[in-house]
Design a protein around this motif. Structure first.
Motif, PDB file in Angstrom:
ATOM      1  N   PHE A 178      -7.936  25.435 -51.167  1.00 49.51           N
ATOM      2  CA  PHE A 178      -8.516  25.539 -52.514  1.00 49.51           C
ATOM      3  C   PHE A 178      -9.364  26.962 -52.535  1.00 49.51           C
TER       4      PHE A 178
ATOM      5  N   LYS B 163     -10.736  19.829 -54.401  1.00 48.10           N
ATOM      6  CA  LYS B 163      -9.970  20.289 -55.753  1.00 48.10           C
ATOM      7  C   LYS B 163     -11.441  20.127 -56.533  1.00 48.10           C
ATOM      8  N   ASP B 164     -12.243  19.155 -56.479  1.00 48.42           N
ATOM      9  CA  ASP B 164     -13.465  18.940 -57.329  1.00 48.42           C
ATOM     10  C   ASP B 164     -14.824  19.033 -56.516  1.00 48.42           C
ATOM     11  N   GLY B 165     -14.779  19.710 -55.270  1.00 51.10           N
ATOM     12  CA  GLY B 165     -16.040  19.658 -54.654  1.00 51.10           C
ATOM     13  C   GLY B 165     -15.817  19.951 -53.059  1.00 51.10           C
TER      14      GLY B 165
ATOM     15  N   LYS C  97     -20.535  13.996 -50.509  1.00 50.70           N
ATOM     16  CA  LYS C  97     -19.719  14.831 -51.303  1.00 50.70           C
ATOM     17  C   LYS C  97     -20.438  15.718 -52.314  1.00 50.70           C
TER      18      LYS C  97
ATOM     19  N   ALA D  56     -20.640  18.631 -55.450  1.00 50.53           N
ATOM     20  CA  ALA D  56     -19.795  19.390 -56.526  1.00 50.53           C
ATOM     21  C   ALA D  56     -19.549  20.842 -56.034  1.00 50.53           C
ATOM     22  N   LEU D  57     -18.734  21.512 -56.872  1.00 47.85           N
ATOM     23  CA  LEU D  57     -18.327  22.768 -56.637  1.00 47.85           C
ATOM     24  C   LEU D  57     -19.644  23.905 -56.820  1.00 47.85           C
TER      25      LEU D  57
ATOM     26  N   ILE E  15     -22.304  14.269 -55.269  1.00 47.72           N
ATOM     27  CA  ILE E  15     -21.579  13.401 -56.140  1.00 47.72           C
ATOM     28  C   ILE E  15     -21.819  12.098 -55.394  1.00 47.72           C
TER      29      ILE E  15
END
Length: 335
Positions: free
Chosen positions: A196, A229-231, A242, A244-245, A251
């Motif tokens: 990613f 993909k999202d973090g 987890k 975030a980006l 999260i």
């Protein structure tokens, strides 16, 4: 009658060697075909071309329109994606490149190893050193990089966004640009291919993460990092969370890779002599390769153990390295 018999045997003496030779020839041909001949198995190479397999394990490319072969027999043809225009093949132990659109060999087999072309360059190995060639087969980056045969994690020598991971003479990992210049100095134990857009970096058992501009997204302090993909999943001090980006917003505070119910021996057996197991009130969970303990999703013991099992409903055997401990759910040792 004697004259007729004499003539018959004369004819037979002529026919028998011919028919015998023919029979042996047919048997020899069938034997050859069973070992080296073409099989009925074919596979599409690209539009207008197919791979034809032989009994001995070799493969050849055939034009489906003309029915003519475009290559000699090859040891194998590497896998490829729909976006590739060439692929690697092996002939007599050496690697070269095959054009997927023409079915022709465009760079003859001459290398110890070869990787698919990326951003116009293909990594190849010669005399145990890694270099890069262009699509015309000319050397673009000299053969000066060794490869690491004992790396625990594989590295494909491909360029992404102008950068590629390679190693130096000390088997330390760094990153070069398309000119072969070091843009990240070779001083790390491992650098991954991009996931990613991010590259994992390992140094002294700790992971960090580089972004597409080769800037540090996360420093070298984590037990594990997984780009998503999202973090990102960050494993630290036995806890995986987890974020975030943005790399900051949490999260999920606890994310595990696997969980399993724990059972312990009741001390009783069935009529068949099998132990009767009872389900405990606790669950073991795994993060990376380490195990922890939780109760109804409440974290009790961080994932710092190589193994966890239940002795009773409130006593657990835990392994760290070669050492075994008996702990309570609160993590207190039991003598």
């Amino acid at each position: 009658m004697n004259k007729k018999l004499h003539t018959f045997w004369k004819i037979m003496l002529i026919i028998l060697p011919i028919t015998t030779s023919g029979a042996f020839g047919i048997l020899a041909w069938k034997s050859y075909q069973s070992v080296y001949g073409e099989t009925n198995y074919t596979e599409t190479l690209s539009r207008g071309f197919q791979k034809v397999y032989y009994a001995y394990g070799r493969v050849r490319v055939r034009n489906t329109q003309t029915k003519r072969f475009t290559t000699p027999k090859l040891d194998w043809i590497s896998s490829y994606t729909s976006s590739d225009t060439t692929t690697v093949f092996c002939q007599d132990g050496k690697r070269g490149y095959l054009d997927l659109y023409t079915g022709q060999i465009v760079i003859p087999a001459q290398y110890q190893a070869a990787w698919k072309f990326s951003e116009g360059l293909g990594a190849v190995m010669k005399d145990n050193k890694l270099g890069f060639i262009n699509r015309g087969g000319k050397v673009a980056i000299p053969f000066i990089f060794p490869t690491n045969p004992v790396s625990q994690e594989g590295v494909d020598y491909v360029f992404k966004k102008g950068f590629c991971t390679v190693t130096n003479a000390n088997m330390k990992y760094g990153i070069i640009n398309r000119k072969g210049e070091w843009v990240v100095q070779p001083e790390y134990d491992y650098i991954s291919n991009p996931e990613f857009g991010y590259r994992k970096v390992l140094q002294n058992g700790k992971y960090g993460l580089l972004d597409q501009q080769l800037q540090w997204k996360f420093p070298l302090k984590y037990g594990g990092i997984t780009p998503l993909k999202d973090g990102f999943l960050l494993f630290e001090n036995g806890i995986q969370r987890k974020v975030a980006l943005d790399g900051v917003t949490v999260i999920f505070h606890v994310v595990y890779d696997e969980c399993r119910l724990l059972h312990y021996n009741s001390g009783e057996v069935t009529e068949d002599g099998n132990d009767i197991l009872l389900k405990s009130d606790f669950t073991a969970f795994r993060i990376q390769k380490k195990w922890g303990l939780m109760d109804k999703n409440k974290l009790l013991l961080a994932a710092e153990f190589d193994s966890i099992g239940a002795l009773t409903n409130d006593r657990f055997y835990c392994k760290i390295g070669k050492r075994w401990l008996v702990l309570t759910p609160e993590g207190k040792p039991v003598e």
